[in-house]
Design a protein around this motif. Structure first.
Motif, PDB file in Angstrom:
ATOM      1  N   PRO A 121       0.823  -1.206   0.000  1.00 26.07           N
ATOM      2  CA  PRO A 121       0.000   0.000   0.000  1.00 26.07           C
ATOM      3  C   PRO A 121       0.857   1.256   0.000  1.00 26.07           C
ATOM      4  O   PRO A 121       2.009   1.235   0.434  1.00 26.07           O
ATOM      5  N   LYS A 122       0.286   2.323  -0.509  1.00 26.75           N
ATOM      6  CA  LYS A 122       0.935   3.634  -0.494  1.00 26.75           C
ATOM      7  C   LYS A 122      -0.058   4.603   0.147  1.00 26.75           C
ATOM      8  O   LYS A 122      -1.244   4.581  -0.177  1.00 26.75           O
ATOM      9  N   LYS A 123       0.429   5.442   1.042  1.00 24.30           N
ATOM     10  CA  LYS A 123      -0.425   6.419   1.718  1.00 24.30           C
ATOM     11  C   LYS A 123      -0.663   7.636   0.835  1.00 24.30           C
ATOM     12  O   LYS A 123       0.194   8.002   0.023  1.00 24.30           O
ATOM     13  N   TRP A 124      -1.821   8.263   1.036  1.00 21.43           N
ATOM     14  CA  TRP A 124      -2.086   9.547   0.395  1.00 21.43           C
ATOM     15  C   TRP A 124      -1.270  10.606   1.127  1.00 21.43           C
ATOM     16  O   TRP A 124      -1.244  10.638   2.363  1.00 21.43           O
ATOM     17  N   SER A 125      -0.604  11.481   0.388  1.00 21.35           N
ATOM     18  CA  SER A 125       0.196  12.541   1.008  1.00 21.35           C
ATOM     19  C   SER A 125      -0.710  13.663   1.500  1.00 21.35           C
ATOM     20  O   SER A 125      -1.874  13.773   1.095  1.00 21.35           O
ATOM     21  N   LYS A 126      -0.176  14.498   2.357  1.00 23.01           N
ATOM     22  CA  LYS A 126      -0.937  15.642   2.867  1.00 23.01           C
ATOM     23  C   LYS A 126      -1.355  16.570   1.726  1.00 23.01           C
ATOM     24  O   LYS A 126      -2.386  17.223   1.810  1.00 23.01           O
ATOM     25  N   ASP A 127      -0.551  16.632   0.671  1.00 24.16           N
ATOM     26  CA  ASP A 127      -0.853  17.487  -0.483  1.00 24.16           C
ATOM     27  C   ASP A 127      -2.013  16.963  -1.324  1.00 24.16           C
ATOM     28  O   ASP A 127      -2.491  17.659  -2.217  1.00 24.16           O
ATOM     29  N   GLU A 128      -2.458  15.741  -1.072  1.00 19.24           N
ATOM     30  CA  GLU A 128      -3.516  15.128  -1.872  1.00 19.24           C
ATOM     31  C   GLU A 128      -4.862  15.066  -1.141  1.00 19.24           C
ATOM     32  O   GLU A 128      -5.748  14.322  -1.534  1.00 19.24           O
ATOM     33  N   ARG A 129      -5.035  15.865  -0.131  1.00 18.78           N
ATOM     34  CA  ARG A 129      -6.260  15.826   0.670  1.00 18.78           C
ATOM     35  C   ARG A 129      -7.505  16.248  -0.106  1.00 18.78           C
ATOM     36  O   ARG A 129      -8.623  16.023   0.337  1.00 18.78           O
ATOM     37  N   ASP A 130      -7.315  16.857  -1.282  1.00 22.39           N
ATOM     38  CA  ASP A 130      -8.470  17.264  -2.102  1.00 22.39           C
ATOM     39  C   ASP A 130      -8.937  16.148  -3.040  1.00 22.39           C
ATOM     40  O   ASP A 130      -9.899  16.320  -3.787  1.00 22.39           O
ATOM     41  N   ARG A 131      -8.315  14.980  -2.980  1.00 25.42           N
ATOM     42  CA  ARG A 131      -8.703  13.844  -3.819  1.00 25.42           C
ATOM     43  C   ARG A 131      -9.978  13.206  -3.297  1.00 25.42           C
ATOM     44  O   ARG A 131     -10.125  12.978  -2.104  1.00 25.42           O
ATOM     45  N   GLU A 132     -10.897  12.903  -4.195  1.00 31.37           N
ATOM     46  CA  GLU A 132     -12.112  12.168  -3.831  1.00 31.37           C
ATOM     47  C   GLU A 132     -11.744  10.695  -3.765  1.00 31.37           C
ATOM     48  O   GLU A 132     -11.824   9.975  -4.749  1.00 31.37           O
ATOM     49  N   ALA A 133     -11.334  10.260  -2.595  1.00 27.51           N
ATOM     50  CA  ALA A 133     -10.818   8.907  -2.417  1.00 27.51           C
ATOM     51  C   ALA A 133     -11.584   8.118  -1.365  1.00 27.51           C
ATOM     52  O   ALA A 133     -11.158   7.048  -0.957  1.00 27.51           O
ATOM     53  N   ILE A 134     -12.718   8.653  -0.916  1.00 26.40           N
ATOM     54  CA  ILE A 134     -13.505   7.999   0.118  1.00 26.40           C
ATOM     55  C   ILE A 134     -14.914   7.778  -0.422  1.00 26.40           C
ATOM     56  O   ILE A 134     -15.526   8.675  -0.994  1.00 26.40           O
ATOM     57  N   LEU A 135     -15.434   6.588  -0.210  1.00 24.58           N
ATOM     58  CA  LEU A 135     -16.763   6.231  -0.691  1.00 24.58           C
ATOM     59  C   LEU A 135     -17.643   5.821   0.483  1.00 24.58           C
ATOM     60  O   LEU A 135     -17.254   4.980   1.295  1.00 24.58           O
ATOM     61  N   CYS A 136     -18.828   6.419   0.568  1.00 19.26           N
ATOM     62  CA  CYS A 136     -19.830   5.953   1.518  1.00 19.26           C
ATOM     63  C   CYS A 136     -20.539   4.780   0.859  1.00 19.26           C
ATOM     64  O   CYS A 136     -21.208   4.949  -0.160  1.00 19.26           O
ATOM     65  N   GLY A 137     -20.385   3.620   1.428  1.00 15.90           N
ATOM     66  CA  GLY A 137     -21.007   2.436   0.860  1.00 15.90           C
ATOM     67  C   GLY A 137     -22.524   2.438   0.976  1.00 15.90           C
ATOM     68  O   GLY A 137     -23.209   1.730   0.248  1.00 15.90           O
ATOM     69  N   HIS A 138     -23.058   3.258   1.875  1.00 13.78           N
ATOM     70  CA  HIS A 138     -24.503   3.313   2.065  1.00 13.78           C
ATOM     71  C   HIS A 138     -25.186   4.051   0.907  1.00 13.78           C
ATOM     72  O   HIS A 138     -26.133   3.530   0.320  1.00 13.78           O
ATOM     73  N   CYS A 139     -24.708   5.252   0.556  1.00 10.83           N
ATOM     74  CA  CYS A 139     -25.354   6.049  -0.502  1.00 10.83           C
ATOM     75  C   CYS A 139     -24.508   6.178  -1.766  1.00 10.83           C
ATOM     76  O   CYS A 139     -24.964   6.730  -2.753  1.00 10.83           O
ATOM     77  N   LYS A 140     -23.272   5.699  -1.721  1.00 10.93           N
ATOM     78  CA  LYS A 140     -22.333   5.714  -2.855  1.00 10.93           C
ATOM     79  C   LYS A 140     -21.770   7.100  -3.141  1.00 10.93           C
ATOM     80  O   LYS A 140     -21.165   7.340  -4.179  1.00 10.93           O
ATOM     81  N   ASN A 141     -21.917   8.031  -2.219  1.00 12.85           N
ATOM     82  CA  ASN A 141     -21.331   9.359  -2.346  1.00 12.85           C
ATOM     83  C   ASN A 141     -19.818   9.258  -2.168  1.00 12.85           C
ATOM     84  O   ASN A 141     -19.337   8.511  -1.324  1.00 12.85           O
ATOM     85  N   THR A 142     -19.078  10.000  -2.968  1.00 15.62           N
ATOM     86  CA  THR A 142     -17.636  10.082  -2.753  1.00 15.62           C
ATOM     87  C   THR A 142     -17.327  11.429  -2.115  1.00 15.62           C
ATOM     88  O   THR A 142     -18.032  12.410  -2.328  1.00 15.62           O
ATOM     89  N   MET A 143     -16.283  11.427  -1.316  1.00 12.47           N
ATOM     90  CA  MET A 143     -15.876  12.665  -0.662  1.00 12.47           C
ATOM     91  C   MET A 143     -14.360  12.761  -0.688  1.00 12.47           C
ATOM     92  O   MET A 143     -13.668  11.762  -0.893  1.00 12.47           O
ATOM     93  N   THR A 144     -13.881  13.963  -0.466  1.00 10.73           N
ATOM     94  CA  THR A 144     -12.435  14.154  -0.441  1.00 10.73           C
ATOM     95  C   THR A 144     -11.879  13.619   0.871  1.00 10.73           C
ATOM     96  O   THR A 144     -12.606  13.448   1.860  1.00 10.73           O
ATOM     97  N   ILE A 145     -10.600  13.403   0.867  1.00  7.17           N
ATOM     98  CA  ILE A 145      -9.929  12.957   2.084  1.00  7.17           C
ATOM     99  C   ILE A 145     -10.109  14.009   3.176  1.00  7.17           C
ATOM    100  O   ILE A 145     -10.411  13.681   4.322  1.00  7.17           O
TER     101      ILE A 145
END
Length: 106
Positions: free
Chosen positions: A52-76
């Protein structure tokens, strides 16, 4: 929005896996190394053919999180500030905060 595929071991339709499967375990994370969503870090460890590779602090604006309940993506950055989905208000497992250093540079 296209349907996101969540990889993992015995992943259900709300992104719960064999490792984390309570009512509030509905977050899937996209890994920086492969840009694939997994149910958890253990699923990535078991199924991916690379470390695995971690997301850097500079990449916090990436939509890399998914709510499995409603399928919404959000930024880190959004995810790190909440304990529920900003879209559907489904609660997230607050214990996930203990694993942030596995996914994100802190």
């Amino acid at each position: 929005m296209s349907q996101r595929i969540v990889k993992g071991v015995q992943v259900d339709d709300e992104s719960r896996c064999t490792h984390y499967h309570s009512k509030v375990d509905v977050v899937a994370l996209q890994f920086a190394c492969c840009e694939e969503f997994y149910g958890c870090y253990q699923c990535h460890q078991e199924l991916a053919d690379h470390p695995p590779k971690k997301w850097s602090k500079d990449e916090r604006d990436r939509e890399a999180i998914l709510c499995g309940h409603c399928k919404n993506t959000m930024t880190i950055a959004e995810y790190l500030k909440v304990h529920e989905c900003p879209s559907c208000r489904h609660p997230f497992n607050e214990g996930c905060a203990n694993h942030y250093p596995l996914y994100f540079e802190m």
